[in-house]
Design a protein around this motif. Structure first.
Motif, PDB file in Angstrom:
ATOM      1  N   ARG A 232       0.857  -1.199   0.000  1.00  0.00           N
ATOM      2  CA  ARG A 232       0.000   0.000   0.000  1.00  0.00           C
ATOM      3  C   ARG A 232       0.879   1.228   0.000  1.00  0.00           C
ATOM      4  O   ARG A 232       2.021   1.184   0.447  1.00  0.00           O
ATOM      5  CB  ARG A 232      -0.847   0.104   1.265  1.00  0.00           C
ATOM      6  N   GLU A 244       7.723   0.769   7.738  1.00  0.00           N
ATOM      7  CA  GLU A 244       7.445   1.260   6.389  1.00  0.00           C
ATOM      8  C   GLU A 244       8.769   1.562   5.670  1.00  0.00           C
ATOM      9  O   GLU A 244       9.777   1.870   6.288  1.00  0.00           O
ATOM     10  CB  GLU A 244       6.641   2.570   6.439  1.00  0.00           C
ATOM     11  N   SER A 289       3.776  -1.481   3.510  1.00  0.00           N
ATOM     12  CA  SER A 289       3.384  -0.102   3.241  1.00  0.00           C
ATOM     13  C   SER A 289       4.601   0.734   2.855  1.00  0.00           C
ATOM     14  O   SER A 289       5.663   0.617   3.468  1.00  0.00           O
ATOM     15  CB  SER A 289       2.705   0.493   4.484  1.00  0.00           C
TER      16      SER A 289
END
Ligand code: TXA
Ligand code: MG
Length: 321
Positions: A232, A244, A289
């Motif tokens: 994502r 992340e 992510s």
């Protein structure tokens, strides 16, 4: 398996045989087919898993060839003169004797036409001698390829006869698409030529495309999921969260965080050229992510932000909202 080569004449031969060919343009790699062949055009939609209502761009070697395919008004002529060969696509009414398959244009009476500048694209189009329809050479909805390896490593590789290897695409985002609504110019897709440059040549501002669903001709893929990595995307992030990866932009990026910087000097051209390749690299780390720094909205930033927003959009089959 596809042959990887720099020989444009063998790729032109494959096109004549009705096969698909991946080739470099200055924007992204295209998946090409003989535009006049219904079966070759059908093979493109099939290979990409592309909705048939989403029309294709016809590529030709020069503006003279382009003007035989469509009807150019004054504004279209001016843009063709200013920007071809280059990363501009013009959507104009089809010429009456236009040879491009109606399948390629989803039955529309307009045709998207582009004259790419990349030397290997030029060599291919010249050797082939007719229009070549080519969407970006990715499975529908995924990241566009900017290197021959991106195509070679994708599921499309086994569906193409030849991959022409022209190194990294220097522009890195797709062509700017301009259409005409009752003669007045509309920005259908921001891309490799900044809006400001187009407006300067026209001496007027571009109207915005009406929002529409994926593949609707008035607003090609505007709001829906597209260019999606597996991970994502979290946009406008000042810094990454724990676990992340960070796609940074510019000199003020936080130091010592895992990820890549699209342009450490804050150059939007460099950022556009790196965009898809860097998203791929970060995606391949397996993170869930990717946090993305804010990118300014002017110049090529408009195209970069457009691709990022679509990459971050909810995907088909996922809950909206
Ligand atoms: O830079 C590019 O334009 C690359 C390289 C390979 O040339 N091609 C590319 O093609 O981006 P594709 O198929 O990924 O995107 C073409 C876009 C689609 O969003 C499609 O809806 C729009 O162009 N399009 C094509 N024909 C159209 C038409 N007659 N009217 C409105 N939009 C059109
Ligand atoms: Mg595409």
């Amino acid at each position: 398996m596809a042959e990887i080569t720099t020989d444009a004449s063998s790729a032109a031969e494959a096109l004549r045989a009705g096969r698909l060919v991946a080739f470099p343009t200055e924007t992204v790699y295209g998946l090409g087919a003989d535009a006049a062949s219904d079966s070759a055009v059908a093979a493109i939609f099939e290979a990409k898993g592309r909705p048939r209502i989403n029309p294709l761009i016809a590529h030709v070697a020069d503006a003279d060839a382009a003007m035989r395919l469509g009807r150019f008004n004054d504004a279209a002529m001016r843009l063709a003169e200013a920007f071809w060969p280059g990363p501009l696509t013009l959507v104009v009414p089809r010429a009456e004797d236009c040879p491009v398959s109606l399948l390629a244009t989803a039955g529309l009476d307009t045709l998207a036409i582009r004259v790419p500048a990349h030397p290997l694209a030029q060599a291919l189009l010249t050797a082939f001698g007719g229009p070549v329809v080519a969407p970006s050479a990715n499975v529908s909805g995924r990241l566009s390829p900017t290197e021959a390896e991106h195509v070679a490593e994708s599921p499309l590789a086994e569906k193409v006869a030849v991959i022409l290897d022209g190194d990294e695409c220097p522009v890195g985002v797709e062509s700017t698409i301009i259409g005409f609504d009752a003669g007045s110019p509309v920005l259908l897709r921001p891309g490799g030529i900044p809006r400001e440059e187009v407006e300067k040549v026209l001496g007027q501002s571009l109207r915005a495309a009406k929002a529409g669903a994926e593949g609707t001709p008035s607003a090609p893929g505007q709001l829906s999921s597209h260019y999606a990595p597996r991970a994502r995307l979290r946009l406008n992030a000042a810094a990454p969260r724990k676990s992340e990866m960070y796609l940074a932009f510019g000199p003020d990026a936080p130091k010592g965080v895992p990820g890549l910087n699209l342009s450490p000097t804050g150059d939007l051209r460099e950022a556009a050229a790196n965009l898809f390749a860097y998203l791929r690299i970060l995606d391949e780390t397996g993170v869930d992510s990717i946090a993305v720094a804010p990118v300014p909205e002017h110049g090529l930033g408009e195209a970069i932000n457009d691709r990022l927003r679509r990459a971050a959009a909810p995907r088909p089959g996922e809950e909206q909202g």
